[in-house]
Design a protein around this motif. Sequence first.
Motif, mmCIF file in Angstrom:
data_model
loop_
_atom_site.group_PDB
_atom_site.id
_atom_site.type_symbol
_atom_site.label_atom_id
_atom_site.label_comp_id
_atom_site.label_asym_id
_atom_site.label_seq_id
_atom_site.Cartn_x
_atom_site.Cartn_y
_atom_site.Cartn_z
ATOM 1 N N PRO A 205 0.744 -1.312 0.042
ATOM 2 C CA PRO A 205 0.034 0.060 -0.210
ATOM 3 C C PRO A 205 0.981 1.174 -0.071
ATOM 4 N N SER A 206 1.715 1.658 -0.954
ATOM 5 C CA SER A 206 2.525 2.532 -1.143
ATOM 6 C C SER A 206 1.847 3.998 -0.907
ATOM 7 N N LEU A 207 0.977 4.136 -1.831
ATOM 8 C CA LEU A 207 0.063 5.556 -1.624
ATOM 9 C C LEU A 207 -0.656 5.623 -0.577
ATOM 10 N N HIS A 208 -1.419 4.580 -0.190
ATOM 11 C CA HIS A 208 -2.448 4.567 1.090
ATOM 12 C C HIS A 208 -1.531 4.912 2.400
ATOM 13 N N ALA A 209 -0.488 4.273 2.428
ATOM 14 C CA ALA A 209 0.330 4.605 3.596
ATOM 15 C C ALA A 209 0.887 6.194 3.629
ATOM 16 N N ALA A 210 1.230 6.469 2.453
ATOM 17 C CA ALA A 210 1.917 7.778 2.204
ATOM 18 C C ALA A 210 0.788 8.929 2.652
#
Length: 310
Positions: A205-210
């Motif tokens: 979840p790279s964008l979700h976490a960012a």
Amino acid sequence: MITREDVDQAAARIAGRVRTTPVLMLDAGHSPAEVWLKCEFLQHTGTFKARGAFNRILGCQERGELDPEIGIVVASGGNAGLANAYAAAAVGVPATVFVPLTSPAVKVAKLRAAGAAVVQEGAEYADAYELAMAHAARTGAVYCHAYDQPEIAAGAGTIGLELLGQLDGVDTVLVAVGGGGLMAGIAAALEGQAKVVAVEPENAPSLHAALAAGEPVDVSVSGLAADSLGARRIGDIGFGVAVRTGVKSVLVNDEQVAASRQFLWDNYRIVLENGAAAAYAALQFGAYAPAAGERVAVILCGANTDPAGL
């Protein structure tokens, strides 16, 4: 950061170099909304990445930054490597692709068949990336990033412009996210005209976490779609455009991804890689629930997969 102007310029630059991929309307009954499948898996080399590769290489050539004897360099044993090798060959310049020692032989063979000089060094992708950057600094080769360069993202965004020309209006576009280049390009192309929803695997979840942290952060990556959506950190361009344009992220799990991949094969004879099936999984399993009559486009972005499992 990129804008609609960058995408317009990319569209003009790569015209005639890439395919205009078709859209297919989802059968009535499969969704309460009007859903269109953008069949970008039919693009050269089997993914959307040829668009950004051509835009980057041709842009550098226009500015006199591309030495025709040295060419380009990229670190990727997957879709980005193949797309850049293809684009470089089409433009008539050499391509050097750095891949880790763990890269499957079949991928290395594909890269060589596309005309690339393949260098296998390093234990993992991060090592190949550092070696590719050192090669660029040493030789003057143009570095083509897998997703986090303005021309790469803007090239990918030309899919959004195509949708505007193919559909009589679109309200929402669902797009799978790894490093964020595709999402950023499409969001920039459609800014002010349509909503973009990012779809990510729960275990990448790279964008979700960012978005939750307010800045790009490192995430652990695993699961079915890690080979194509396995960026450990969202790109700066992807994060910036997502924040500016209000992109939301929804998550799907491995079982849903696998089921959607199977569904698209069973019902439409579409063969997708797992990462590409993630976008449709959000619709099929309710991570994104459209309103009745909403016009939705789902980007089916890649098909470099082994169909034996279908």
